[in-house]
Design a protein around this motif. Structure first.
Motif, PDB file in Angstrom:
ATOM      1  N   TYR A  80       7.522   7.572  -8.031  1.00  0.00           N
ATOM      2  CA  TYR A  80       6.536   6.613  -8.524  1.00  0.00           C
ATOM      3  C   TYR A  80       5.367   6.497  -7.556  1.00  0.00           C
ATOM      4  O   TYR A  80       4.194   6.519  -7.961  1.00  0.00           O
ATOM      5  CB  TYR A  80       7.197   5.245  -8.723  1.00  0.00           C
ATOM      6  CG  TYR A  80       6.221   4.147  -9.087  1.00  0.00           C
ATOM      7  CD1 TYR A  80       5.731   4.034 -10.393  1.00  0.00           C
ATOM      8  CD2 TYR A  80       5.786   3.243  -8.127  1.00  0.00           C
ATOM      9  CE1 TYR A  80       4.826   3.032 -10.728  1.00  0.00           C
ATOM     10  CE2 TYR A  80       4.887   2.237  -8.448  1.00  0.00           C
ATOM     11  CZ  TYR A  80       4.409   2.138  -9.758  1.00  0.00           C
ATOM     12  OH  TYR A  80       3.508   1.154 -10.082  1.00  0.00           O
ATOM     13  N   GLU A  81       5.678   6.407  -6.261  1.00  0.00           N
ATOM     14  CA  GLU A  81       4.616   6.303  -5.264  1.00  0.00           C
ATOM     15  C   GLU A  81       3.779   7.577  -5.200  1.00  0.00           C
ATOM     16  O   GLU A  81       2.562   7.518  -5.039  1.00  0.00           O
ATOM     17  CB  GLU A  81       5.227   5.999  -3.893  1.00  0.00           C
ATOM     18  CG  GLU A  81       5.814   4.622  -3.777  1.00  0.00           C
ATOM     19  CD  GLU A  81       6.281   4.298  -2.374  1.00  0.00           C
ATOM     20  OE1 GLU A  81       6.493   3.118  -2.085  1.00  0.00           O
ATOM     21  OE2 GLU A  81       6.436   5.242  -1.560  1.00  0.00           O
ATOM     22  N   VAL A  82       4.444   8.722  -5.307  1.00  0.00           N
ATOM     23  CA  VAL A  82       3.716   9.994  -5.261  1.00  0.00           C
ATOM     24  C   VAL A  82       2.738  10.098  -6.420  1.00  0.00           C
ATOM     25  O   VAL A  82       1.570  10.498  -6.246  1.00  0.00           O
ATOM     26  CB  VAL A  82       4.700  11.179  -5.260  1.00  0.00           C
ATOM     27  CG1 VAL A  82       3.979  12.486  -5.593  1.00  0.00           C
ATOM     28  CG2 VAL A  82       5.391  11.293  -3.906  1.00  0.00           C
ATOM     29  N   PHE A  83       3.182   9.735  -7.629  1.00  0.00           N
ATOM     30  CA  PHE A  83       2.293   9.798  -8.787  1.00  0.00           C
ATOM     31  C   PHE A  83       1.162   8.777  -8.696  1.00  0.00           C
ATOM     32  O   PHE A  83       0.083   8.981  -9.239  1.00  0.00           O
ATOM     33  CB  PHE A  83       3.094   9.609 -10.078  1.00  0.00           C
ATOM     34  CG  PHE A  83       3.864  10.832 -10.482  1.00  0.00           C
ATOM     35  CD1 PHE A  83       3.210  12.018 -10.793  1.00  0.00           C
ATOM     36  CD2 PHE A  83       5.244  10.807 -10.546  1.00  0.00           C
ATOM     37  CE1 PHE A  83       3.913  13.154 -11.161  1.00  0.00           C
ATOM     38  CE2 PHE A  83       5.960  11.936 -10.902  1.00  0.00           C
ATOM     39  CZ  PHE A  83       5.298  13.120 -11.214  1.00  0.00           C
ATOM     40  N   GLN A  84       1.426   7.667  -7.991  1.00  0.00           N
ATOM     41  CA  GLN A  84       0.370   6.686  -7.767  1.00  0.00           C
ATOM     42  C   GLN A  84      -0.694   7.203  -6.802  1.00  0.00           C
ATOM     43  O   GLN A  84      -1.842   6.751  -6.837  1.00  0.00           O
ATOM     44  CB  GLN A  84       0.973   5.388  -7.215  1.00  0.00           C
ATOM     45  CG  GLN A  84       1.816   4.602  -8.224  1.00  0.00           C
ATOM     46  CD  GLN A  84       0.971   3.961  -9.300  1.00  0.00           C
ATOM     47  OE1 GLN A  84       0.916   4.448 -10.433  1.00  0.00           O
ATOM     48  NE2 GLN A  84       0.320   2.864  -8.980  1.00  0.00           N
ATOM     49  N   HIS A  85      -0.315   8.131  -5.927  1.00  0.00           N
ATOM     50  CA  HIS A  85      -1.246   8.673  -4.922  1.00  0.00           C
ATOM     51  C   HIS A  85      -1.207  10.207  -4.993  1.00  0.00           C
ATOM     52  O   HIS A  85      -1.084  10.886  -3.969  1.00  0.00           O
ATOM     53  CB  HIS A  85      -0.861   8.210  -3.517  1.00  0.00           C
ATOM     54  CG  HIS A  85      -0.763   6.728  -3.380  1.00  0.00           C
ATOM     55  ND1 HIS A  85       0.368   6.014  -3.711  1.00  0.00           N
ATOM     56  CD2 HIS A  85      -1.674   5.802  -2.948  1.00  0.00           C
ATOM     57  CE1 HIS A  85       0.165   4.724  -3.483  1.00  0.00           C
ATOM     58  NE2 HIS A  85      -1.056   4.575  -3.018  1.00  0.00           N
TER      59      HIS A  85
END
Length: 420
Positions: A127-132
Protein backbone atom coordinates in the motif's frame (compact mmCIF):
# COMPACT_ATOMS: atom_id res chain seq x y z
CA UNK A 1 -23.74 -19.55 28.30
CA UNK A 2 -20.72 -21.39 26.89
CA UNK A 3 -17.63 -21.19 29.10
CA UNK A 4 -14.42 -20.10 27.40
CA UNK A 5 -11.68 -22.75 27.42
CA UNK A 6 -8.89 -22.24 29.94
CA UNK A 7 -6.34 -21.54 27.23
CA UNK A 8 -8.44 -18.88 25.46
CA UNK A 9 -6.89 -15.68 26.83
CA UNK A 10 -3.29 -16.83 26.64
CA UNK A 11 -3.90 -18.19 23.14
CA UNK A 12 -5.56 -14.96 22.03
CA UNK A 13 -2.68 -12.88 23.39
CA UNK A 14 -0.16 -15.11 21.60
CA UNK A 15 -2.14 -14.69 18.38
CA UNK A 16 -2.49 -10.91 18.63
CA UNK A 17 1.20 -10.26 19.30
CA UNK A 18 2.42 -11.21 15.79
CA UNK A 19 -0.89 -10.68 13.97
CA UNK A 20 -1.18 -6.97 14.85
CA UNK A 21 2.50 -6.14 15.26
CA UNK A 22 2.91 -4.19 12.00
CA UNK A 23 -0.62 -3.34 10.89
CA UNK A 24 -1.59 -0.93 13.68
CA UNK A 25 0.24 1.83 15.55
CA UNK A 26 2.00 0.03 18.44
CA UNK A 27 0.28 -3.14 17.21
CA UNK A 28 2.91 -5.26 18.98
CA UNK A 29 1.58 -4.02 22.34
CA UNK A 30 -1.98 -5.37 22.18
CA UNK A 31 -1.12 -9.02 22.82
CA UNK A 32 1.30 -8.33 25.70
CA UNK A 33 -1.09 -5.79 27.26
CA UNK A 34 -3.91 -8.35 27.18
CA UNK A 35 -1.66 -11.01 28.69
CA UNK A 36 -0.49 -8.71 31.49
CA UNK A 37 -4.05 -7.71 32.37
CA UNK A 38 -5.33 -11.28 32.33
CA UNK A 39 -2.43 -12.53 34.45
CA UNK A 40 -3.00 -9.79 37.05
CA UNK A 41 -6.76 -10.26 37.16
CA UNK A 42 -6.27 -14.04 37.41
CA UNK A 43 -3.70 -13.93 40.17
CA UNK A 44 -5.56 -16.63 42.11
CA UNK A 45 -4.85 -19.02 39.24
CA UNK A 46 -1.07 -18.89 39.65
CA UNK A 47 -0.32 -17.36 43.05
CA UNK A 48 1.82 -19.73 45.09
CA UNK A 49 2.49 -21.95 42.06
CA UNK A 50 6.06 -21.01 41.27
CA UNK A 51 6.99 -24.31 39.63
CA UNK A 52 8.83 -23.20 36.52
CA UNK A 53 11.72 -25.16 34.99
CA UNK A 54 15.07 -23.77 36.04
CA UNK A 55 15.92 -22.87 32.44
CA UNK A 56 12.80 -20.68 32.31
CA UNK A 57 13.85 -18.98 35.52
CA UNK A 58 17.27 -18.29 33.99
CA UNK A 59 15.59 -16.79 30.94
CA UNK A 60 13.43 -14.52 33.07
CA UNK A 61 16.38 -13.54 35.27
CA UNK A 62 18.29 -12.49 32.13
CA UNK A 63 15.28 -10.34 31.14
CA UNK A 64 15.13 -8.86 34.64
CA UNK A 65 18.85 -8.05 34.66
CA UNK A 66 18.56 -6.39 31.27
CA UNK A 67 15.59 -4.36 32.50
CA UNK A 68 17.49 -3.41 35.65
CA UNK A 69 20.54 -2.30 33.65
CA UNK A 70 18.31 -0.10 31.50
CA UNK A 71 16.56 1.33 34.58
CA UNK A 72 19.88 2.20 36.23
CA UNK A 73 21.17 3.76 33.03
CA UNK A 74 17.96 5.77 32.61
CA UNK A 75 18.04 6.94 36.22
CA UNK A 76 21.66 8.09 36.04
CA UNK A 77 20.97 9.76 32.69
CA UNK A 78 17.97 11.60 34.12
CA UNK A 79 15.48 9.92 31.78
CA UNK A 80 12.00 9.26 33.14
CA UNK A 81 8.54 8.41 31.85
CA UNK A 82 8.65 6.30 28.70
CA UNK A 83 12.26 5.32 29.43
CA UNK A 84 11.01 3.43 32.50
CA UNK A 85 8.09 1.85 30.65
CA UNK A 86 10.06 -0.75 28.66
CA UNK A 87 11.98 -2.20 31.63
CA UNK A 88 8.78 -2.46 33.68
CA UNK A 89 7.04 -4.31 30.86
CA UNK A 90 9.94 -6.74 30.74
CA UNK A 91 9.61 -7.42 34.46
CA UNK A 92 5.90 -8.08 33.96
CA UNK A 93 6.75 -11.19 31.97
CA UNK A 94 7.03 -13.06 35.31
CA UNK A 95 3.30 -13.04 36.19
CA UNK A 96 2.63 -13.77 32.51
CA UNK A 97 4.90 -16.82 32.63
CA UNK A 98 3.29 -18.04 35.85
CA UNK A 99 -0.19 -17.54 34.40
CA UNK A 100 0.64 -19.30 31.15
CA UNK A 101 2.20 -22.19 33.05
CA UNK A 102 -1.29 -22.82 34.45
CA UNK A 103 -3.18 -21.77 31.29
CA UNK A 104 -0.80 -22.65 28.43
CA UNK A 105 -1.77 -21.35 24.98
CA UNK A 106 -2.56 -23.52 21.99
CA UNK A 107 0.25 -23.42 19.44
CA UNK A 108 -2.04 -23.24 16.39
CA UNK A 109 -3.03 -19.71 17.45
CA UNK A 110 0.62 -18.72 17.22
CA UNK A 111 1.20 -20.17 13.74
CA UNK A 112 -1.90 -18.48 12.35
CA UNK A 113 -0.94 -15.21 14.05
CA UNK A 114 2.52 -15.29 12.47
CA UNK A 115 1.16 -15.84 8.96
CA UNK A 116 -1.56 -13.22 9.32
CA UNK A 117 0.98 -10.76 10.72
CA UNK A 118 3.31 -11.35 7.76
CA UNK A 119 0.43 -10.98 5.30
CA UNK A 120 -0.57 -7.75 7.02
CA UNK A 121 3.01 -6.50 6.81
CA UNK A 122 3.29 -7.07 3.07
CA UNK A 123 -0.15 -5.54 2.57
CA UNK A 124 0.98 -2.45 4.46
CA UNK A 125 4.24 -2.31 2.50
CA UNK A 126 2.52 -2.68 -0.89
CA UNK A 127 0.00 0.00 0.00
CA UNK A 128 2.79 2.41 0.90
CA UNK A 129 4.75 1.56 -2.24
CA UNK A 130 1.75 2.26 -4.48
CA UNK A 131 1.19 5.51 -2.61
CA UNK A 132 4.78 6.56 -3.45
CA UNK A 133 5.26 4.58 -6.65
CA UNK A 134 7.45 7.05 -8.53
CA UNK A 135 9.77 7.57 -5.56
CA UNK A 136 9.99 3.82 -4.99
CA UNK A 137 10.85 3.13 -8.64
CA UNK A 138 13.67 5.63 -8.33
CA UNK A 139 14.92 3.89 -5.18
CA UNK A 140 14.02 6.83 -2.98
CA UNK A 141 11.23 5.30 -0.90
CA UNK A 142 11.26 2.49 1.69
CA UNK A 143 8.17 0.95 3.27
CA UNK A 144 8.10 1.62 7.01
CA UNK A 145 4.56 1.02 8.29
CA UNK A 146 3.98 2.63 11.68
CA UNK A 147 7.65 2.50 12.67
CA UNK A 148 10.94 3.08 10.88
CA UNK A 149 11.98 1.11 7.79
CA UNK A 150 14.59 -0.97 9.63
CA UNK A 151 12.27 -2.11 12.42
CA UNK A 152 9.43 -2.72 9.97
CA UNK A 153 11.49 -4.78 7.54
CA UNK A 154 13.25 -6.82 10.20
CA UNK A 155 10.08 -7.65 12.13
CA UNK A 156 8.28 -8.61 8.91
CA UNK A 157 11.13 -10.94 8.01
CA UNK A 158 11.09 -12.38 11.53
CA UNK A 159 7.38 -13.20 11.27
CA UNK A 160 7.97 -15.02 8.00
CA UNK A 161 10.92 -16.99 9.36
CA UNK A 162 9.05 -18.03 12.49
CA UNK A 163 6.01 -19.09 10.45
CA UNK A 164 8.20 -21.44 8.43
CA UNK A 165 9.22 -23.23 11.65
CA UNK A 166 5.75 -24.82 11.77
CA UNK A 167 6.44 -26.81 8.59
CA UNK A 168 5.70 -30.25 10.07
CA UNK A 169 2.78 -29.26 12.29
CA UNK A 170 -0.20 -29.29 9.96
CA UNK A 171 -1.18 -32.96 9.57
CA UNK A 172 -3.50 -34.23 8.14
CA UNK A 173 -3.95 -31.26 5.74
CA UNK A 174 -0.22 -30.94 5.25
CA UNK A 175 -0.23 -29.50 1.73
CA UNK A 176 -2.65 -26.70 2.59
CA UNK A 177 -0.88 -26.04 5.86
CA UNK A 178 2.54 -25.73 4.23
CA UNK A 179 1.14 -23.51 1.50
CA UNK A 180 -0.23 -21.25 4.26
CA UNK A 181 3.16 -21.10 5.96
CA UNK A 182 5.00 -20.46 2.70
CA UNK A 183 2.60 -17.58 2.02
CA UNK A 184 3.56 -16.14 5.41
CA UNK A 185 7.28 -16.56 4.78
CA UNK A 186 7.09 -15.08 1.29
CA UNK A 187 5.04 -12.15 2.59
CA UNK A 188 7.50 -11.41 5.38
CA UNK A 189 10.43 -11.64 2.99
CA UNK A 190 8.79 -9.37 0.41
CA UNK A 191 7.84 -6.80 3.07
CA UNK A 192 11.46 -6.82 4.24
CA UNK A 193 12.72 -6.29 0.69
CA UNK A 194 10.27 -3.43 0.16
CA UNK A 195 11.58 -1.80 3.33
CA UNK A 196 15.10 -1.82 1.90
CA UNK A 197 16.51 -2.97 5.24
CA UNK A 198 19.88 -4.60 4.57
CA UNK A 199 20.37 -5.65 8.19
CA UNK A 200 17.70 -8.30 7.76
CA UNK A 201 19.85 -10.07 5.18
CA UNK A 202 22.45 -10.82 7.87
CA UNK A 203 19.79 -12.30 10.14
CA UNK A 204 18.45 -14.39 7.24
CA UNK A 205 21.92 -15.83 6.69
CA UNK A 206 22.36 -16.69 10.39
CA UNK A 207 18.95 -18.36 10.56
CA UNK A 208 19.72 -20.33 7.37
CA UNK A 209 22.91 -21.64 9.03
CA UNK A 210 20.92 -22.55 12.16
CA UNK A 211 18.34 -24.41 10.04
CA UNK A 212 21.05 -26.30 8.18
CA UNK A 213 22.73 -27.34 11.44
CA UNK A 214 19.41 -28.51 12.85
CA UNK A 215 18.57 -30.52 9.73
CA UNK A 216 22.07 -31.96 9.73
CA UNK A 217 21.69 -33.07 13.36
CA UNK A 218 18.53 -35.05 12.56
CA UNK A 219 19.86 -36.38 9.24
CA UNK A 220 17.30 -34.78 6.90
CA UNK A 221 19.56 -34.66 3.85
CA UNK A 222 16.74 -33.99 1.41
CA UNK A 223 15.59 -31.04 3.48
CA UNK A 224 19.17 -29.73 3.62
CA UNK A 225 19.43 -29.91 -0.15
CA UNK A 226 16.03 -28.22 -0.50
CA UNK A 227 16.99 -25.38 1.87
CA UNK A 228 20.26 -24.86 -0.01
CA UNK A 229 18.57 -24.83 -3.41
CA UNK A 230 15.77 -22.52 -2.26
CA UNK A 231 18.25 -20.16 -0.58
CA UNK A 232 20.48 -19.91 -3.63
CA UNK A 233 17.57 -19.81 -6.07
CA UNK A 234 15.65 -17.24 -4.06
CA UNK A 235 18.72 -15.04 -3.75
CA UNK A 236 19.36 -15.21 -7.51
CA UNK A 237 15.73 -14.37 -8.31
CA UNK A 238 15.64 -11.47 -5.86
CA UNK A 239 18.89 -10.06 -7.21
CA UNK A 240 17.52 -10.15 -10.75
CA UNK A 241 14.25 -8.34 -10.04
CA UNK A 242 15.21 -4.73 -10.81
CA UNK A 243 12.23 -3.27 -8.98
CA UNK A 244 13.63 -4.51 -5.66
CA UNK A 245 16.87 -2.53 -6.18
CA UNK A 246 18.93 -5.25 -4.44
CA UNK A 247 21.89 -5.05 -6.78
CA UNK A 248 21.82 -1.30 -6.44
CA UNK A 249 21.80 -1.56 -2.66
CA UNK A 250 24.73 -4.00 -2.67
CA UNK A 251 26.72 -1.83 -5.07
CA UNK A 252 25.86 1.22 -3.02
CA UNK A 253 27.11 -0.48 0.16
CA UNK A 254 30.42 -1.35 -1.50
CA UNK A 255 30.89 2.20 -2.71
CA UNK A 256 30.06 3.60 0.73
CA UNK A 257 32.61 1.33 2.41
CA UNK A 258 35.23 2.42 -0.12
CA UNK A 259 34.36 6.10 0.34
CA UNK A 260 34.70 5.79 4.12
CA UNK A 261 38.03 3.97 3.97
CA UNK A 262 39.58 6.26 1.38
CA UNK A 263 37.98 9.61 2.17
CA UNK A 264 36.52 9.22 5.65
CA UNK A 265 33.06 9.93 4.23
CA UNK A 266 30.55 9.30 7.05
CA UNK A 267 27.57 10.97 5.37
CA UNK A 268 26.35 7.69 3.84
CA UNK A 269 24.39 4.89 5.55
CA UNK A 270 27.35 2.49 5.70
CA UNK A 271 29.92 5.23 6.31
CA UNK A 272 27.93 6.58 9.24
CA UNK A 273 27.72 3.13 10.79
CA UNK A 274 31.43 2.49 10.40
CA UNK A 275 32.26 5.79 12.08
CA UNK A 276 29.73 5.18 14.88
CA UNK A 277 31.10 1.66 15.45
CA UNK A 278 34.62 3.01 15.73
CA UNK A 279 33.42 5.71 18.13
CA UNK A 280 31.48 3.22 20.27
CA UNK A 281 34.43 0.84 20.45
CA UNK A 282 36.79 3.56 21.64
CA UNK A 283 34.30 4.69 24.28
CA UNK A 284 34.12 1.11 25.56
CA UNK A 285 37.92 0.89 25.79
CA UNK A 286 37.97 4.07 27.89
CA UNK A 287 35.39 2.77 30.42
CA UNK A 288 35.31 -1.01 29.97
CA UNK A 289 33.59 -1.99 33.23
CA UNK A 290 30.39 0.04 33.56
CA UNK A 291 30.46 2.24 30.46
CA UNK A 292 29.38 5.83 29.97
CA UNK A 293 25.56 5.55 30.33
CA UNK A 294 23.20 7.05 27.78
CA UNK A 295 23.82 10.57 29.00
CA UNK A 296 27.59 10.09 28.92
CA UNK A 297 27.44 8.60 25.44
CA UNK A 298 25.52 11.58 24.07
CA UNK A 299 27.86 14.05 25.80
CA UNK A 300 30.97 12.33 24.45
CA UNK A 301 29.45 12.30 20.99
CA UNK A 302 28.69 16.03 21.19
CA UNK A 303 32.27 16.73 22.21
CA UNK A 304 33.59 14.55 19.37
CA UNK A 305 31.44 16.43 16.86
CA UNK A 306 32.63 19.78 18.23
CA UNK A 307 36.21 18.55 17.88
CA UNK A 308 35.45 17.49 14.28
CA UNK A 309 36.17 13.84 15.11
CA UNK A 310 32.64 12.81 14.11
CA UNK A 311 30.48 14.00 11.25
CA UNK A 312 27.78 16.48 12.42
CA UNK A 313 25.12 14.37 10.71
CA UNK A 314 25.60 11.75 13.45
CA UNK A 315 24.25 14.10 16.11
CA UNK A 316 20.70 12.82 15.59
CA UNK A 317 21.54 9.20 16.48
CA UNK A 318 21.45 8.16 20.13
CA UNK A 319 23.12 4.77 19.60
CA UNK A 320 25.95 3.39 17.42
CA UNK A 321 23.69 1.18 15.28
CA UNK A 322 25.10 -2.01 16.77
CA UNK A 323 23.46 -3.80 19.69
CA UNK A 324 26.66 -5.13 21.24
CA UNK A 325 28.59 -1.88 20.91
CA UNK A 326 25.61 0.06 22.24
CA UNK A 327 25.57 -2.06 25.41
CA UNK A 328 29.36 -2.03 25.75
CA UNK A 329 29.77 1.74 25.31
CA UNK A 330 26.90 2.71 27.61
CA UNK A 331 26.89 -0.07 30.22
CA UNK A 332 30.36 -1.57 29.86
CA UNK A 333 31.32 -5.22 30.11
CA UNK A 334 28.65 -5.74 32.76
CA UNK A 335 25.93 -4.52 30.42
CA UNK A 336 27.39 -6.45 27.50
CA UNK A 337 27.36 -9.72 29.45
CA UNK A 338 23.76 -9.09 30.52
CA UNK A 339 22.74 -8.54 26.90
CA UNK A 340 24.54 -11.72 25.81
CA UNK A 341 22.73 -13.61 28.60
CA UNK A 342 19.39 -12.31 27.30
CA UNK A 343 20.29 -13.84 23.93
CA UNK A 344 21.89 -17.04 25.21
CA UNK A 345 19.45 -18.10 27.95
CA UNK A 346 16.40 -18.57 25.68
CA UNK A 347 18.59 -20.17 23.02
CA UNK A 348 19.86 -22.72 25.54
CA UNK A 349 16.35 -23.25 26.90
CA UNK A 350 14.88 -24.12 23.53
CA UNK A 351 17.96 -26.07 22.44
CA UNK A 352 17.60 -28.30 25.50
CA UNK A 353 13.88 -28.72 24.86
CA UNK A 354 14.64 -29.58 21.25
CA UNK A 355 17.03 -32.35 22.26
CA UNK A 356 14.70 -33.76 24.90
CA UNK A 357 11.63 -34.51 22.79
CA UNK A 358 10.68 -36.26 19.55
CA UNK A 359 7.27 -34.60 19.43
CA UNK A 360 7.14 -32.76 16.10
CA UNK A 361 4.83 -30.03 17.44
CA UNK A 362 7.18 -29.33 20.34
CA UNK A 363 10.18 -29.36 17.98
CA UNK A 364 8.52 -26.74 15.77
CA UNK A 365 7.99 -24.44 18.75
CA UNK A 366 11.53 -25.03 20.01
CA UNK A 367 12.96 -24.24 16.59
CA UNK A 368 10.99 -20.98 16.56
CA UNK A 369 12.32 -20.26 20.06
CA UNK A 370 15.90 -20.78 18.82
CA UNK A 371 15.37 -18.74 15.64
CA UNK A 372 14.14 -15.71 17.58
CA UNK A 373 17.36 -14.85 19.51
CA UNK A 374 19.55 -15.81 16.53
CA UNK A 375 17.58 -13.44 14.29
CA UNK A 376 17.86 -10.68 16.90
CA UNK A 377 21.63 -11.13 16.98
CA UNK A 378 21.63 -10.65 13.21
CA UNK A 379 19.38 -7.59 13.40
CA UNK A 380 21.57 -6.14 16.14
CA UNK A 381 24.71 -6.17 14.00
CA UNK A 382 23.60 -3.03 12.14
CA UNK A 383 20.95 -1.58 14.46
CA UNK A 384 20.26 -1.21 18.17
CA UNK A 385 17.17 -3.33 17.61
CA UNK A 386 16.24 -4.58 21.07
CA UNK A 387 15.98 -1.18 22.86
CA UNK A 388 13.17 -0.14 20.51
CA UNK A 389 9.74 -0.68 22.04
CA UNK A 390 8.74 -2.96 19.16
CA UNK A 391 11.97 -4.93 19.49
CA UNK A 392 11.80 -5.62 23.20
CA UNK A 393 8.04 -6.33 23.36
CA UNK A 394 8.16 -8.90 20.58
CA UNK A 395 11.31 -10.50 21.94
CA UNK A 396 10.45 -11.11 25.58
CA UNK A 397 6.73 -11.80 25.26
CA UNK A 398 7.02 -14.02 22.20
CA UNK A 399 9.75 -16.08 23.87
CA UNK A 400 7.56 -16.51 26.94
CA UNK A 401 4.60 -17.48 24.76
CA UNK A 402 6.67 -19.98 22.77
CA UNK A 403 7.80 -21.70 25.93
CA UNK A 404 4.29 -21.79 27.36
CA UNK A 405 2.90 -23.23 24.13
CA UNK A 406 5.26 -26.19 24.46
CA UNK A 407 3.47 -27.13 27.69
CA UNK A 408 0.52 -28.37 25.66
CA UNK A 409 2.68 -30.87 23.78
CA UNK A 410 5.57 -31.73 26.11
CA UNK A 411 5.51 -34.75 28.38
CA UNK A 412 5.35 -34.52 32.16
CA UNK A 413 8.62 -36.42 32.68
CA UNK A 414 10.56 -33.58 31.08
CA UNK A 415 8.93 -31.01 33.34
CA UNK A 416 9.78 -33.18 36.33
CA UNK A 417 13.42 -33.50 35.28
CA UNK A 418 13.62 -29.73 34.82
CA UNK A 419 12.84 -29.11 38.47
CA UNK A 420 9.06 -28.58 38.48
Amino acid sequence: MTRLPDHFWSSLALFLLPALSLVLPSGYSYGPALLILVSLFSIRVWWGKWQLPKEVWWMWISFALLALSWLIDNWISGERGSAVEKPLKMLMTLPCLLYMAQRPPQSRWLWHGLVIGALGAVGTALYEVFQHLDAWRAGGFRANGYTNAIQFGNIALLLGLLALCGWNVGAPRRVLWRAWLVAGFASGLLASLLSGSRGGWLALALVAVLAMLYLLSIGHWRAIALVAVLSLGGTWIALNIPQLHLQERISQARNEVKAYKEQGNATTSVGARLQMWNFGWHLYLEKPLFGWTQQGYMEQKRQAIDAKQLDPLLAEFNHPHNELLDAAAKRGTVGLLILLAAYASPLLLFFRLLRSTDNFKARALCMAGAVLPVAYVGFGLTQAFLPHNSGVMIYVFLLCGLWAATLTVLTQPFLHRSGC
